[in-house]
Design a protein around this motif. Structure first.
Motif, PDB file in Angstrom:
ATOM      1  N   LEU A 118       0.710  -1.072   0.036  1.00  0.00           N
ATOM      2  CA  LEU A 118      -0.113   0.005  -0.058  1.00  0.00           C
ATOM      3  C   LEU A 118       0.855   1.305   0.104  1.00  0.00           C
ATOM      4  O   LEU A 118       0.412   2.256  -0.404  1.00  0.00           O
ATOM      5  N   LEU A 119       1.836   1.230   0.699  1.00  0.00           N
ATOM      6  CA  LEU A 119       2.517   2.233   0.630  1.00  0.00           C
ATOM      7  C   LEU A 119       3.425   2.642  -0.663  1.00  0.00           C
ATOM      8  O   LEU A 119       3.425   3.817  -0.898  1.00  0.00           O
ATOM      9  N   SER A 121       2.253   1.708  -3.414  1.00  0.00           N
ATOM     10  CA  SER A 121       1.346   2.153  -4.231  1.00  0.00           C
ATOM     11  C   SER A 121       0.792   3.429  -4.227  1.00  0.00           C
ATOM     12  O   SER A 121       0.513   4.243  -5.239  1.00  0.00           O
ATOM     13  N   SER A 122       0.600   3.876  -3.060  1.00  0.00           N
ATOM     14  CA  SER A 122       0.285   5.308  -2.473  1.00  0.00           C
ATOM     15  C   SER A 122       1.072   6.415  -3.285  1.00  0.00           C
ATOM     16  O   SER A 122       0.665   7.345  -3.574  1.00  0.00           O
ATOM     17  N   LEU A 125       0.600   6.094  -7.070  1.00  0.00           N
ATOM     18  CA  LEU A 125      -0.460   7.062  -7.412  1.00  0.00           C
ATOM     19  C   LEU A 125      -0.452   8.661  -7.349  1.00  0.00           C
ATOM     20  O   LEU A 125      -0.996   9.285  -8.001  1.00  0.00           O
ATOM     21  N   PHE A 126       0.340   8.907  -6.199  1.00  0.00           N
ATOM     22  CA  PHE A 126       0.500  10.266  -5.846  1.00  0.00           C
ATOM     23  C   PHE A 126       1.197  10.963  -7.238  1.00  0.00           C
ATOM     24  O   PHE A 126       0.817  12.042  -7.763  1.00  0.00           O
ATOM     25  N   GLU A 178      -5.263   9.121  -4.346  1.00  0.00           N
ATOM     26  CA  GLU A 178      -5.176   8.076  -3.259  1.00  0.00           C
ATOM     27  C   GLU A 178      -6.288   7.220  -2.928  1.00  0.00           C
ATOM     28  O   GLU A 178      -6.425   6.893  -1.961  1.00  0.00           O
ATOM     29  N   ILE A 181      -6.341   3.680  -2.311  1.00  0.00           N
ATOM     30  CA  ILE A 181      -5.530   3.336  -0.916  1.00  0.00           C
ATOM     31  C   ILE A 181      -6.620   3.630   0.236  1.00  0.00           C
ATOM     32  O   ILE A 181      -6.918   2.706   1.079  1.00  0.00           O
ATOM     33  N   ALA A 182      -7.257   4.825   0.247  1.00  0.00           N
ATOM     34  CA  ALA A 182      -8.372   5.065   1.338  1.00  0.00           C
ATOM     35  C   ALA A 182      -9.552   4.021   1.354  1.00  0.00           C
ATOM     36  O   ALA A 182      -9.758   3.504   2.509  1.00  0.00           O
ATOM     37  N   GLY A 237     -10.765   1.068  -6.180  1.00  0.00           N
ATOM     38  CA  GLY A 237     -10.635   0.786  -4.693  1.00  0.00           C
ATOM     39  C   GLY A 237     -11.528  -0.227  -4.192  1.00  0.00           C
ATOM     40  O   GLY A 237     -11.370  -1.006  -3.439  1.00  0.00           O
TER      41      GLY A 237
END
Length: 257
Positions: A118-119, A121-122, A125-126, A178, A181-182, A237
Motif C-alpha cells: 500500500l505504501l 502504491s500510494s 498513485l500520487f 489516493e 488506497i483510502a 478501490g
C-alpha cells in the motif's frame, strides 16, 4: 511467534519512550536532510524547472504575450519556491521510507505484508495524479482559459500567481489519486465493506463533483477532469477491496499456530 496478530507477534522488542523519541528525531532529521540535498542539487536548474512547469501555459499564449513578474523579488523567489516544492516532491519516497522504518517495528508480520504494498502504491498513485494534472489537465484548462478572454485583453499571467495555481492542482490531483488506497484501508480496518461502498455510490459520485468544484478553478472542464478520475479510482478501490476482504476472511478461518 505466530502470524495471527496476537501479543508477541512483532519481530522487535519494545523500546522505552526516550528511545522512541530519539529515533523519531533521527528519522525526521534524515527526511529533512534528504529534502535539503535534493534542493541543493536542483537549485542551479531553478529557472529551467520553472520554464518546464510553465510550458503548458506559455505555449498557448497569443503572439506577443508573455508571463510577467509583478513583484520585485518574484524573478528569484518564485523559482526558489518551486524548486523547494520539487525537492519535497522528489524526496517523498525517502521521506515515507523513514516513516515506514519508524512504525514497522511495532507492526505484526501480516500487517507489514499488507502495508508495504500500500505504501508503494500510494507513492506511485500520487506521482500518477501529478503527471495526469500536468500532461492532461493543464493543456485543456489553459487552452480553455486563453481562448475565452475578452476582445482586446492581452493575457500576461504573473509568474507567482501561476505557480500557486499549478501547485494547488498538483496537490489536488495527487491526493485524489489516493482514493483507492483510502477505500482499501477502510475495508481492511473493518470500517466498511465493498458492498456498503457500492450502495453509497450515488453519494460518492456527487461528492466527487463537489470536491472537483472546490479544488479546481470554477469551470466545468477542470471540475470534470478531477471528478471523473476520482470516481474511476473509487471503483478501483472497491474492486481491489473485495480481494482484501476475502483474504482477511481466509486468515480468520486459519487456526493459530
Amino acid at each position: 511467534m505466530n502470524d495471527t496478530g496476537t501479543p508477541g507477534d512483532t519481530e522487535d522488542p519494545p523500546l522505552p519512550l526516550v528511545a522512541h523519541l530519539t529515533e523519531l528525531r533521527d528519522r525526521l532529521l534524515r527526511a529533512l536532510l534528504s529534502v535539503l540535498v535534493v534542493f541543493i542539487c536542483l537549485f542551479p536548474f531553478a529557472n529551467e524547472i520553472y520554464a518546464y512547469v510553465s510550458e503548458p501555459l506559455r505555449e498557448l499564449l497569443p503572439p506577443g504575450a508573455s508571463m510577467i513578474a509583478t513583484e520585485v523579488a518574484s524573478p528569484f523567489l518564485t523559482p526558489f519556491k518551486l524548486t523547494l516544492f520539487a525537492a519535497i516532491f522528489a524526496a517523498i519516497p525517502y521521506i515515507l521510507f523513514q516513516a515506514w522504518a519508524f512504525i514497522a517495528p511495532g507492526m505484526y508480520r501480516h500487517e507489514k505484508r499488507f502495508a508495504l504494498p500500500l505504501l508503494v502504491s500510494s507513492i506511485a498513485l500520487f506521482y500518477a495524479g501529478a503527471a495526469f494534472a500536468y500532461f492532461v489537465v493543464f493543456p485543456l484548462i489553459f487552452a480553455f482559459f486563453t481562448s475565452v478572454g475578452p476582445e482586446g485583453i492581452t493575457i500576461m499571467t504573473d509568474i507567482n500567481s501561476y505557480l500557486n495555481f499549478v501547485l494547488k492542482l498538483f496537490f489536488a490531483f495527487g491526493v485524489a489519486f489516493e482514493i483507492p488506497i483510502a477505500a482499501i484501508l477502510l475495508i481492511w480496518a473493518g470500517i466498511t465493506t465493498p458492498e456498503e461502498l457500492g450502495r453509497k455510490r450515488p453519494y460518492i459520485i456527487v461528492g466527487c463533483f463537489v470536491l472537483g468544484m472546490l479544488l479546481t478553478p470554477p469551470d466545468v472542464i477542470s471540475q470534470s477532469l478531477l471528478a471523473l478520475p476520482m470516481w474511476a479510482l473509487f471503483e478501483a478501490g472497491v474492486f481491489f477491496g473485495r480481494f482484501v476482504q476475502r483474504r482477511d476472511a481466509g486468515d480468520e478461518e486459519e487456526p493459530a499456530a
